[in-house]
Scaffold this motif. Structure first.
Motif, short mmCIF file in Angstrom:
data_model
loop_
_atom_site.label_atom_id
_atom_site.label_comp_id
_atom_site.label_asym_id
_atom_site.label_seq_id
_atom_site.Cartn_x
_atom_site.Cartn_y
_atom_site.Cartn_z
N ILE A 30 4.56 -1.48 -20.55
CA ILE A 30 4.02 -2.35 -19.49
C ILE A 30 4.96 -2.37 -18.28
N MET A 31 6.25 -2.46 -18.56
CA MET A 31 7.24 -2.50 -17.46
C MET A 31 7.18 -1.27 -16.57
N THR A 32 6.98 -0.13 -17.17
CA THR A 32 7.12 1.12 -16.40
C THR A 32 5.80 1.84 -16.14
N GLY A 33 4.82 1.59 -16.97
CA GLY A 33 3.64 2.46 -16.95
C GLY A 33 2.57 2.12 -15.95
N PHE A 34 2.52 0.91 -15.44
CA PHE A 34 1.38 0.54 -14.60
C PHE A 34 1.59 0.88 -13.13
N THR A 35 0.59 1.47 -12.55
CA THR A 35 0.58 1.61 -11.09
C THR A 35 -0.72 1.00 -10.61
N THR A 36 -0.66 0.34 -9.48
CA THR A 36 -1.88 -0.28 -8.96
C THR A 36 -2.76 0.82 -8.38
N GLU A 37 -4.01 0.47 -8.15
CA GLU A 37 -4.96 1.43 -7.60
C GLU A 37 -4.50 1.92 -6.23
N LYS A 38 -3.89 0.96 -5.48
CA LYS A 38 -3.42 1.27 -4.14
C LYS A 38 -2.34 2.37 -4.19
N GLU A 39 -1.43 2.21 -5.17
CA GLU A 39 -0.35 3.19 -5.30
C GLU A 39 -0.89 4.56 -5.71
N SER A 40 -1.77 4.57 -6.72
CA SER A 40 -2.28 5.87 -7.17
C SER A 40 -3.13 6.53 -6.09
N ASP A 41 -3.86 5.71 -5.30
CA ASP A 41 -4.62 6.27 -4.17
C ASP A 41 -3.69 6.90 -3.16
N TYR A 42 -2.56 6.19 -2.91
CA TYR A 42 -1.58 6.70 -1.94
C TYR A 42 -1.06 8.07 -2.38
N PHE A 43 -0.68 8.17 -3.68
CA PHE A 43 -0.16 9.43 -4.20
C PHE A 43 -1.21 10.54 -4.11
N GLU A 44 -2.44 10.18 -4.47
CA GLU A 44 -3.51 11.16 -4.47
C GLU A 44 -3.75 11.68 -3.05
N GLU A 45 -3.81 10.75 -2.09
CA GLU A 45 -4.04 11.14 -0.69
C GLU A 45 -2.92 12.04 -0.17
N GLU A 46 -1.69 11.65 -0.50
CA GLU A 46 -0.54 12.44 -0.02
C GLU A 46 -0.57 13.85 -0.59
N ILE A 47 -0.89 13.97 -1.88
CA ILE A 47 -0.92 15.29 -2.51
C ILE A 47 -2.04 16.14 -1.92
N ILE A 48 -3.21 15.52 -1.68
CA ILE A 48 -4.32 16.25 -1.07
C ILE A 48 -3.92 16.72 0.32
N ASP A 49 -3.23 15.85 1.05
CA ASP A 49 -2.78 16.17 2.41
C ASP A 49 -1.85 17.39 2.39
#
Lengths: 150, 182
Positions: A30-49
């Motif tokens: 729980i401490m390390t594994g969760f990322t919010t939707e906002k964070e995962s969207d950010y990573f996804e967008e950056e990688i697509i970019d």
């Protein structure tokens, strides 16, 4: 201690040890594994970019003739405001790459400079921009492949 | 600890875990970046983005060298005969200073920051290829692009800007450009 008592003692030890171990694992996950939707969207967008930019640059580095790349053809087209040759050849090249016609737009600065083919799907295949230099300045070129063409 | 108290302790511990530790962990996990200070994959993302910036810069340099060469040929009014075997060395002496001026102007104009090219680090080789002329620019040094968390484009030679730096990405701005001549 009788035999029954030993078994209960062992069971109690086992339960306590197991509970602490499982609790520690759950706590760590729980401490390390969760990322919010906002964070995962950010990573996804950056990688697509990044992928789009890499793809766009590799398109422009493709050979057009023995001495020229599509990047050279594009900068000449923009500089001389003569887009016909670029449109025809680049459209054919994109058709080879995607194995079907695609609808695409090219922007110089903020202005839409080329719009080729009508889309039948709206799955964006590429959206990226680069800088093409001139002697005293540079052009900001944005390529947007909007989807497959009709 | 006897077996009865061990069982009570286990039950109590699990209750405490569910009611205190899990909410605490969830709170930390969602509100901050957690134990590792950065999201998993964040440093890799900055590295990939720096690589992307490097590719944009190298593309700009290639196109810039081509534009500078074309402009230099045009400014000096050079034609195919100027690149004949007998004349090419003389032409090179006239062409290179003009090319270098144009090229530096272009690299200075790069958006966000100028590209800190040192022109003396280039070794130029000019040759004729049929109806074209080829200029090879071999850069003997490297450009150090900072891998940054704020995604700013910073070369080490440039002014130091506050922000975390993760490392350096090395670029070699060598180029080979061919331009048609009339």
């Amino acid at each position: 201690m009788d035999k029954k008592g030993v078994i209960w003692e062992e069971l109690a030890d086992f339960l306590l040890g197991g509970a602490i171990l499982i609790a520690a694992i759950i706590f760590f996950i729980i401490m390390t594994g969760f990322t919010t939707e906002k964070e995962s969207d950010y990573f996804e967008e950056e990688i697509i970019d990044v992928k789009d930019k890499e793809l766009f640059i590799s398109f422009l580095r493709e050979e057009y003739t023995d001495d020229e790349t599509f990047g050279d053809l594009l900068s000449e087209a923009v500089e001389n405001s003569e887009k016909k040759t670029f449109i025809e050849n680049f459209d054919m090249f994109l058709e080879e790459v995607y194995e079907t016609k695609v609808c695409w737009k090219l922007y110089v600065g903020e202005e839409e400079w080329i719009s080729k083919n009508i889309c039948r799907t709206d799955i964006e295949l590429l959206d990226s921009q680069i800088y093409v230099p001139t002697l005293n300045s540079y052009y900001k070129i944005r390529m947007n492949i909007l989807g497959y063409a009709q | 600890m006897n077996k009865k108290s061990k069982i009570y302790f286990t039950v109590l511990f699990m209750l405490l875990f569910v009611s205190v530790f899990i909410p605490y962990a969830l709170n930390i996990s969602f509100s901050k970046k957690g134990k590792f200070d950065k999201y998993i994959g964040e440093s890799q993302l900055h590295l990939i983005k720096t690589y992307e910036t490097g590719e944009v810069i190298l593309f700009y340099i290639d196109q810039g060298a081509r534009a500078a060469l074309k402009q230099a040929i045009s400014n000096l009014g050079l034609t195919q005969t100027d690149f004949n075997r007998q004349k090419i060395n003389k032409t090179k002496k006239r062409l290179l200073p003009e090319f270098q001026n144009n090229f530096l102007k272009i690299t200075d104009n790069f958006p966000e920051t100028k590209i800190p090219i040192i022109i003396d680090e280039y070794e130029f080789n000019l040759k004729r290829k049929g109806n074209s002329v080829e200029l090879l620019g071999k850069y003997s040094d490297i450009l150090k692009l900072e891998i940054r968390t704020d995604n700013k484009i910073v070369f080490t030679e440039a002014e130091i800007i506050k922000g975390e730096r993760l490392g350096y990405y090395l670029l070699n701005p060598s180029f080979r450009e061919t331009v048609a001549i009339t």
